[in-house]
Design an enzyme around this catalytic site. Sequence first.
Site, PDB file in Angstrom:
ATOM      1  N   ASN B 389     -28.687  60.949 -10.041  1.00  0.00           N
ATOM      2  CA  ASN B 389     -29.969  60.333 -10.326  1.00  0.00           C
ATOM      3  C   ASN B 389     -29.824  58.819 -10.476  1.00  0.00           C
ATOM      4  OD1 ASN B 389     -32.563  59.724 -11.084  1.00  0.00           O
ATOM      5  ND2 ASN B 389     -32.761  61.426 -12.490  1.00  0.00           N
ATOM      6  N   ASP B 390     -29.112  58.401 -11.508  1.00  0.00           N
ATOM      7  CA  ASP B 390     -29.019  56.966 -11.781  1.00  0.00           C
ATOM      8  C   ASP B 390     -28.411  56.180 -10.610  1.00  0.00           C
ATOM      9  OD1 ASP B 390     -30.063  57.441 -14.306  1.00  0.00           O
ATOM     10  OD2 ASP B 390     -28.084  57.821 -15.156  1.00  0.00           O
ATOM     11  N   VAL B 391     -27.446  56.788  -9.910  1.00  0.00           N
ATOM     12  CA  VAL B 391     -26.746  56.043  -8.867  1.00  0.00           C
ATOM     13  C   VAL B 391     -27.580  55.860  -7.603  1.00  0.00           C
ATOM     14  CG1 VAL B 391     -24.456  56.691  -9.677  1.00  0.00           C
ATOM     15  CG2 VAL B 391     -25.592  58.096  -7.956  1.00  0.00           C
TER      16      VAL B 391
END
Lengths: 93, 463
Positions: B389-391
Amino acid sequence: MEPMAIVSIFVLSVFVGFEVVSKVSSTLHTPLMSGANAIHGVILVGAIIVADHSKTNLELGLSIAAIILATINMVGGFVVTDRMLEMFKGNKK
Amino acid sequence: MSRTVYDLIGLAAGIAFILALKGLSHPKTARRGNLIGAFGAGLATLVVFFYSNENSSLPLNNLGWILGAIAVGLVIGVPAARKVQMTQMPQLVALFNGVGGGAAALVAIVEYLNLGDKASTAVVVFTVFTVIVGCVSFSGSIITFMKLQELMTTRPVVFPAGRFVIAATLASVLGVGGWVVNSLGTTPLLILAGLSLLFGILFVLPVGGADVPIVISLLNAFTGLTVAASGYVLDSTLLIIAGTLVGASGTILTRLMAEAMGRSLFGTLFGAFTAKPQDVAAAGEERPVRSGSPDDVAILLNYARRVVIVPGFGLAVAQAQHTVRELADLMISKGIDVAYGIHPVAGRMPGHMNVLLAEANVPYDQLQEMDEVNPTFGQTDVAIVIGANDVVNPAAQTSPGCPIYGMPILEVNHASNIIFLKRSMRPGFAGIENELLYDPKTMLLFGDAKASLTKVVSALKAL
């Protein structure tokens, strides 16, 4: 030990430490961190030395705790690093 | 054993540690490097039992206690290291680092009690240093462990006037440290240990979940320095060399890791205090997302020419590395160009995905690093994001002030279609909403990554 000798050992070790890891790929960051982590488990040597010196029960109790913790750090650290690196062996074609 | 022989063996162990770190820096030699390090550490431990000088005679005093304690350490450490799941390795490393720091602090305290008034000022100064940094490393590592194990919130913990509390704690740590140096005594030393433990907790609490690996690396370097300082206290060249090596290489490694995440070390540690409140444009608001079935995904993949798979922590949790390989092989057999886009910090530790996919025997040339894969997203028909998600969150590029702003990301938003395999709409580890989930070209496939992938594989086979 001579203060100057200690300073020399310290400074040279800093440079060696910088040099050996300066070009590591991000893939190996975690195993390298884990391996370095295991190396400082060598504080076990220090813990054994102070256990030998201990004269009171308090000192002995604290050094036994130190030995247990240091052993966990050293042995656990090397074993877990080996397990991480074992995963990489499939890469070699 | 004479002091000369003892020191020579210590030197050999020091060289083994240098070779170990050097070996660990290259994929081919890494495993051997680790074994050399273990050999050096084992050798150094063994010879202590055979060395005596005017202060100590053989066998060592308290030998039974010493051997018993080592046995207890082995019984705890080895099974923990052997049984831990790949997904939980980062927290185990954090824990091992913490206990090492705690051990160094204890060693310094015992030696201090033992020397009493005989301690020179220099020895006391180094003792104070070891106790402070060792305790900070111990309690800080416990907090990182709890964050990674999700025993507590992974978000930065900031409380009112937090930075003043931290500054005040640091000032009192240093003040009490000075007190110990001036007026030797056991009580001030124990107060110092307590305050340092508190400082370690306060120091790590404001760090956000995604930055925790950097902090573990930093604390690792700290522990190295405490070992070096206790080497001075105990007059052991080996401890000075080993500790300094770890301190120096750990510092470099911390910087490299921070760079890989596009973070400054300062931002990692103190970012939570300076960041502006996040723009939570659509918080709490129900927004439409497009979710699809495994068949929809299979159809999309069947007509793609190039597919990039972006694995994340969800892949590790679901142990789906073998299934994802099966899917990739199937697509390749259909003539589809398949690559894995590997973000350097995908998962919970740098290199996590490489380790995981290597376990499933994914060919090395299919793994593409971020710089290599990013320019190709424009020509990519489908990007499959599996539990990451964050990446891939474009907020890292577009919204200054969000906690991950400035982190390089995999630009899956440039692909023609994006498929997210997710368990729920929960945001990623950094706790930030991902706009990409609401993008019209995004399709969501909810469920456990392994179960979903298995269904996609059978649907694709049927086509």
